[in-house]
Design an enzyme around this catalytic site. Structure first.
Site, PDB file in Angstrom:
ATOM      1  N   TYR A 101      48.832  60.246 -39.605  1.00  0.00           N
ATOM      2  CA  TYR A 101      47.971  59.877 -40.731  1.00  0.00           C
ATOM      3  C   TYR A 101      47.027  61.033 -41.027  1.00  0.00           C
ATOM      4  O   TYR A 101      46.095  61.294 -40.278  1.00  0.00           O
ATOM      5  CB  TYR A 101      47.171  58.606 -40.460  1.00  0.00           C
ATOM      6  CG  TYR A 101      46.404  58.139 -41.684  1.00  0.00           C
ATOM      7  CD1 TYR A 101      46.964  57.210 -42.553  1.00  0.00           C
ATOM      8  CD2 TYR A 101      45.161  58.684 -41.994  1.00  0.00           C
ATOM      9  CE1 TYR A 101      46.287  56.813 -43.699  1.00  0.00           C
ATOM     10  CE2 TYR A 101      44.486  58.296 -43.140  1.00  0.00           C
ATOM     11  CZ  TYR A 101      45.054  57.355 -43.991  1.00  0.00           C
ATOM     12  OH  TYR A 101      44.386  56.979 -45.136  1.00  0.00           O
ATOM     13  N   GLU A 103      45.064  63.242 -44.479  1.00  0.00           N
ATOM     14  CA  GLU A 103      44.672  63.200 -45.876  1.00  0.00           C
ATOM     15  C   GLU A 103      44.242  64.585 -46.343  1.00  0.00           C
ATOM     16  O   GLU A 103      43.958  65.463 -45.533  1.00  0.00           O
ATOM     17  CB  GLU A 103      43.496  62.234 -46.087  1.00  0.00           C
ATOM     18  CG  GLU A 103      43.747  60.808 -45.682  1.00  0.00           C
ATOM     19  CD  GLU A 103      42.497  59.948 -45.838  1.00  0.00           C
ATOM     20  OE1 GLU A 103      41.514  60.421 -46.443  1.00  0.00           O
ATOM     21  OE2 GLU A 103      42.512  58.805 -45.350  1.00  0.00           O
ATOM     22  N   HIS A 158      35.078  61.655 -46.756  1.00  0.00           N
ATOM     23  CA  HIS A 158      35.623  60.316 -46.586  1.00  0.00           C
ATOM     24  C   HIS A 158      35.448  59.979 -45.112  1.00  0.00           C
ATOM     25  O   HIS A 158      36.191  60.463 -44.264  1.00  0.00           O
ATOM     26  CB  HIS A 158      37.096  60.271 -46.981  1.00  0.00           C
ATOM     27  CG  HIS A 158      37.731  58.933 -46.771  1.00  0.00           C
ATOM     28  ND1 HIS A 158      39.089  58.761 -46.585  1.00  0.00           N
ATOM     29  CD2 HIS A 158      37.189  57.676 -46.701  1.00  0.00           C
ATOM     30  CE1 HIS A 158      39.353  57.478 -46.415  1.00  0.00           C
ATOM     31  NE2 HIS A 158      38.213  56.798 -46.483  1.00  0.00           N
ATOM     32  N   HIS A 279      39.064  50.934 -54.570  1.00  0.00           N
ATOM     33  CA  HIS A 279      37.724  51.466 -54.863  1.00  0.00           C
ATOM     34  C   HIS A 279      37.609  51.769 -56.347  1.00  0.00           C
ATOM     35  O   HIS A 279      38.598  52.143 -56.986  1.00  0.00           O
ATOM     36  CB  HIS A 279      37.476  52.776 -54.116  1.00  0.00           C
ATOM     37  CG  HIS A 279      37.279  52.621 -52.641  1.00  0.00           C
ATOM     38  ND1 HIS A 279      36.079  52.810 -52.020  1.00  0.00           N
ATOM     39  CD2 HIS A 279      38.157  52.309 -51.662  1.00  0.00           C
ATOM     40  CE1 HIS A 279      36.217  52.624 -50.720  1.00  0.00           C
ATOM     41  NE2 HIS A 279      37.475  52.315 -50.479  1.00  0.00           N
TER      42      HIS A 279
END
Length: 322
Positions: A101, A103, A158, A279
């Site tokens: 995972y 980003e 984030h 969001h």
């Protein structure tokens, strides 16, 4: 008389159109697992493109585009949708502690209103940080000559929900480092801070220097819902500016979430807002200056536009009925 009317008509139409061209909008949007799969959904991409093209600079988070295809496709969609502007993107490396995972932070920007002056990937092994972040900030310095501030730095973050307090406090160290490195005070921090509901307990706020430093201005207020789900009401996404100079360059009361669900008449069930993201984007307007270097703000309010149009219609009626 008719020639005077034509001059007045031209002026008033120009005035009422000023607002659309004078805003400089900075946005931050958690796009919720944006990658190759989501980029293949035409309705979702159409909504994403509508949202992003509202902004001069738009920070995208949760970009999970391991092959680089989704971002390329997004830029192609932007080009087709908005022919008045050219869009480019600058992206971080893939970030995350887990190999499965990761980003990217991606900044999409209009090339006619803003340029990238510099970029910096904050390291995950900076002495004293003890690997504070799951996704280290990718810091970008922008030049925007039409704005009152002219040049500014954006620090995205984030946070990991389980580590929100620690990461928000560590952002303060990033801020100090960037200010010293680039010798600037014009810095904005923005993104999905998870700074609401149970992730940032009230008792922990006094431990977060990003909150306690009086020189920092949190523009999205505590009771603002930045989530799409009707079952939640949390102020996760935030915008923070450093210093009075930058704060004065912000259009007052312009910082807010953009409720694309209402704006584009989406539901949670159909082309669902939740397929786009869970969001809302958050945004803020920077003051602009006109060709004389004067503060333009948004130049005219919607109320003044109504007055202008009313005067225009009244004059037209008087002239044309003579």
């Amino acid at each position: 008389m008719r020639s005077s009317f034509l001059l007045l008509l031209t002026f008033l139409l120009g005035v009422t159109d000023i607002q659309a061209g004078s805003d400089f909008r900075v946005c931050a949007f958690n796009t919720q697992h944006f990658g190759e799969s989501k980029s293949q959904k035409s309705d979702v991409m159409q909504t994403l493109v509508k949202i992003i093209t509202r902004c001069d600079v738009c920070l995208l988070q949760e970009v999970r585009d391991s092959k680089g295809k989704a971002l390329k496709l997004l830029l192609e969609h932007l080009k087709r949708y908005d022919t008045k502007h050219e869009y480019k993107a600058v992206a971080s490396e893939r970030l995350g502690r887990s190999e499965t995972y990761q980003e990217q932070y991606v900044f999409v920007y209009r090339t006619d209103t803003v340029t990238v002056a510099d970029q910096y990937q904050y390291p995950d092994d900076k002495p004293g940080d003890i690997d504070a972040f799951s996704r280290e900030p990718f810091v970008v310095r922008f030049r925007a000559p039409k704005t009152a501030i002219k040049e500014f730095v954006l620090i995205p973050q984030h946070t990991t929900p389980a580590n929100t307090t620690k990461e928000l406090d560590a952002l303060y160290d990033v801020l100090q480092h960037v200010k010293k490195m680039w010798k600037t005070e014009n810095v904005m921090l923005l993104g999905d801070f998870n700074a609401g509901c149970g992730y940032l307990a009230k008792k922990n706020r006094k431990r977060v220097r990003l909150i306690t430093d009086q020189n920092l201005f949190w523009l999205i207020q505590e009771n603002t819902d930045t989530t799409v789900r009707s079952s939640t009401s949390c102020s996760y996404d935030r915008i923070v500016v450093n210093g009075e100079t930058f704060h004065r360059a912000i259009l007052p009361s312009s910082a807010k979430p953009f409720n694309f669900q209402v704006e584009y008449r989406l539901t949670e069930e159909q082309v669902t807002a939740l397929l786009v993201s869970d969001h809302y984007p958050v945004e803020v307007l920077l003051k602009v200056v006109d060709s004389r270097g004067l503060d333009g703000g948004t130049s005219i309010t919607s109320g003044n536009q109504f007055i202008a149009l009313f005067v225009l219609s009244h004059v037209a009626f008087q002239i044309l009925t003579r």
